[in-house]
Design an enzyme around this catalytic site. Structure first.
Site, mmCIF file in Angstrom:
data_model
loop_
_atom_site.group_PDB
_atom_site.id
_atom_site.type_symbol
_atom_site.label_atom_id
_atom_site.label_comp_id
_atom_site.label_asym_id
_atom_site.label_seq_id
_atom_site.Cartn_x
_atom_site.Cartn_y
_atom_site.Cartn_z
ATOM 1 N N SER A 156 -0.207 -4.340 -0.631
ATOM 2 C CA SER A 156 -0.213 -4.341 -2.092
ATOM 3 C C SER A 156 1.169 -4.693 -2.649
ATOM 4 O O SER A 156 1.658 -5.807 -2.432
ATOM 5 C CB SER A 156 -0.722 -2.997 -2.607
ATOM 6 O OG SER A 156 -1.122 -3.088 -3.956
ATOM 7 N N ASP A 306 -11.563 -5.913 -2.090
ATOM 8 C CA ASP A 306 -10.161 -5.691 -2.408
ATOM 9 C C ASP A 306 -9.923 -5.947 -3.892
ATOM 10 O O ASP A 306 -9.371 -6.963 -4.304
ATOM 11 C CB ASP A 306 -9.297 -6.602 -1.542
ATOM 12 C CG ASP A 306 -7.819 -6.245 -1.586
ATOM 13 O OD1 ASP A 306 -7.477 -5.224 -2.214
ATOM 14 O OD2 ASP A 306 -7.017 -6.977 -0.993
ATOM 15 N N HIS A 335 -9.193 -2.118 -0.644
ATOM 16 C CA HIS A 335 -7.755 -2.318 -0.824
ATOM 17 C C HIS A 335 -6.984 -1.511 0.223
ATOM 18 O O HIS A 335 -7.110 -0.287 0.294
ATOM 19 C CB HIS A 335 -7.349 -1.896 -2.233
ATOM 20 C CG HIS A 335 -5.958 -2.291 -2.606
ATOM 21 N ND1 HIS A 335 -5.515 -3.595 -2.536
ATOM 22 C CD2 HIS A 335 -4.900 -1.561 -3.052
ATOM 23 C CE1 HIS A 335 -4.258 -3.655 -2.932
ATOM 24 N NE2 HIS A 335 -3.852 -2.433 -3.231
#
Length: 615
Positions: A156, A306, A335
């Site tokens: 991320s 995601d 995610h």
């Protein structure tokens, strides 16, 4: 509908798991050496360094190691209360514990304004952090334990930081593996389809206040940080009495607030009124794509659940950096790959295949080991329900062709292209939502383990169009694209398009979706820094235009990509709505539009599905 696909062959010559199983593990993870490193402006960043320690009896240890750098705003390490327990580095421990034993030095940095680092954050992914990353690598390559070669990775925020580091052009950076991370913060993350994700903005702000302000009373809301033994950011080694870390946290009180910051960017690349050089592009990696040297290897990783665009980010990064050594991995993940999202999964927690693939990638480009990676296809993706990995030489996997199905009067979805002109009314219901077990929760730091378990019956409240039963199994891979003729009673609206499978026994399964604020319906050519194979929109102010109430317009919309096998006897359903009350705000406020959907003739609405038949 389509010709049969070729008989499937194994996706890898050597699977990532087999490669990792044969890879020697000669080192252990020592306690970190922690220190402050002063930046050009005097701001001190807290860093942890993990240098591999040789296991007794193993081959002689290398004197120098490639370094993997991880730039995090989520604490490089927590302090633990006296007598307490738990993993002090929940954000990076998985990467630390995988790469250090295999001969990589791992350096974890609290970005400025976070953790034990000093300074304030003036934006999301600030340009100041980008310049800091260059200076950190300057220091890393001068250390006696570093071989002079550097890679960057992370999930991320950390993945985007690896893009930004590569864009500094630092000559030591040879490979990056952005994991589950954006290419464009606007379209891939906060404003998918031009619609602000209200819950994401609020939840992320709460998380950063809890961390940056050391509000331990708030951490229990977030599963990664819910350990009651966490006692704020870990001081560096020289800060024996914690005075410095308390000073640093006090500076963090001046950090930006996401709930105030992100709504400033209503239009993509629209500058702030007080800073003409700062826009959503400023904190998006795509804006610096041209600065990433061609010799930097790139592995992009994402999953089919995601968020609302991270998989598009991974694909666009792959398509854009076409001069670089590049690889793409798309799996059955949410995610961060915490959960296997397949309804047919064998276990809830995702297998760490992606970690093994990142290891092979770094071994190839940082250590120069004989990995065989050059003999593998550049793209690997997972087909849900088939529960198999596939390989591809290009994206999309099946090329540009697809199966076109037409929206038909009475709710049909037909291959017949000769339907008479008709229209169907749909009254938007602002109370309609998609629930709390969706692709949106994990990106808002909300724990999810089941995906769309309550989808059954939701599309009955939408304008739905359903095909006849499929004569044989069909596999979709890529972006479905809807070509919709629509008029609305209001000058703006939100369009949500869902793709579902209705199994022979009536079980309804969510497959994917697309969303769009109709103000942004204009399609443009994709720019060189954000390449797509699906309809591209600029989301810029000059391209935004209100609808003319009552006038039909053609809307092209790419749904989020996936790979999914439809069973023989199942029906394909396309559903259209004008609200997702659980994740997006009303458009327009308090004025639910009446949509008219065209079918047949000169208002022939259809969807192109990248389908192939299965043996």
């Amino acid at each position: 509908m389509s010709t049969l696909i070729d008989k499937q062959t194994p996706a890898w010559s050597v699977t990532p798991q087999a490669y990792a199983a044969a890879r020697p593990v000669d080192y252990t993870v020592p306690p970190p050496v922690s220190r402050y490193l002063a930046m050009r402006d005097g701001c001190r960043l807290a860093i942890d360094v993990y240098i591999p320690e040789r296991i007794a009896g193993r081959p002689a240890a290398a004197g120098r190691h490639p370094a993997i750098v991880l730039f995090t705003p989520y604490y490089r390490r927590f302090a633990i209360k006296p007598g307490g327990s738990g993993e002090p580095a929940p954000n990076t421990a998985k990467l630390r514990d995988y790469f250090v034993p295999r001969g990589y030095a791992v350096v974890v940095i609290d970005v400025r304004g976070t953790g034990a680092s000093f300074g304030t954050r003036d934006s999301f992914r600030s340009p100041r952090e980008r310049e800091d990353s260059r200076e950190v690598v300057d220091w890393v390559v001068e250390q006696p334990w570093c071989s002079g070669v550097v890679g960057a990775t992370g999930i991320s925020y950390l993945g985007a930081a690896s893009d930004f580091l590569a864009a500094t052009g630092h000559p030591a950076v040879k490979a990056i593996a952005p994991l589950f991370s954006v290419w464009d913060t606007y379209t891939d993350n906060y404003y998918p389809g031009g619609l602000l994700l209200k819950a994401l903005t609020r939840s992320y702000d709460d998380l950063m206040v809890a961390l940056d302000h050391d509000r331990r009373d708030m951490l229990h809301r977030f599963v990664y940080y819910a350990n009651p033994d966490f006692a704020g950011p870990q001081p560096v080694d020289e800060d024996t009495d914690g005075v410095l870390v308390r000073q640093a946290v006090r500076e963090h009180l001046g950090n930006f607030r996401q709930t105030e910051f992100m709504p400033e960017f209503r239009f993509r690349e629209d500058p702030l009124p007080y800073d003409p050089d700062f826009s959503s592009a400023t904190f998006s990696p795509y804006s610096l794509a041209a600065r990433i040297p061609d010799d930097v290897a790139v592995l992009s990783v994402s999953g089919w659940m995601d968020g609302a665009g991270y998989m598009n980010a991974a694909i666009s990064r792959y398509l854009t950096l076409d001069k670089n050594p590049r690889h793409l991995l798309l799996g059955p993940w949410d995610h961060g790959a915490r959960i296997d999202v397949s309804p047919w999964r064998r276990q809830e927690m995702a297998e760490p295949l992606w970690l093994a693939e990142v290891l092979r990638f770094f071994d190839h480009y940082l250590l120069g080991l004989p990995t065989g990676l050059e003999s593998e296809a550049p793209i690997h993706y997972y087909a849900l329900h088939a529960e198999q990995w596939r390989s591809a030489a290009d994206w999309p996997p099946y090329g540009a062709d697809g199966t076109r199905l037409h929206l038909a009067p009475g709710g049909g979805l037909s291959a017949d292209a000769t339907l008479a002109t008709s229209e169907q009314d749909y009254q938007v219901d602002f109370a309609l939502g998609t629930g709390s077990g969706t692709r949106y929760e994990r990106i808002a730091a909300i724990n999810s383990t089941e995906y769309y378990p309550d989808w059954q019956g939701r599309t009955d409240r939408m304008a739905s169009f359903t095909s006849a039963p499929l004569p044989r199994a069909m596999e979709l891979a890529g972006h479905a694209v809807i070509d919709l003729w629509l008029s609305g009673s209001e000058p703006d609206g939100a369009l949500f398009v869902y793709l579902s499978e209705i199994e022979a026994d009536g079980r309804e399964r969510y497959v994917t979706e697309g969303l769009l604020r109709l103000l942004h319906r204009k399609v443009s050519h994709c720019p060189p820094e954000y390449r797509t194979t699906w309809p591209f929109r600029s989301f810029r102010k000059e391209d935004a235009a209100p609808l003319v109430p009552g006038r039909f317009e053609r809307i092209e919309l790419g749904l989020l990509p996936t790979a999914w096998r439809f069973s023989a006897g199942s029906r394909i359903r396309v559903s259209i709505a004008g609200a997702d009350a659980d994740h997006c705000g009303q458009v327009p406020h308090g004025r639910p539009p009446l949509f008219k959907l065209g079918t047949g003739g000169d208002r022939d609405s259809s969807i192109v599905l990248p389908l192939r038949g299965c043996e």
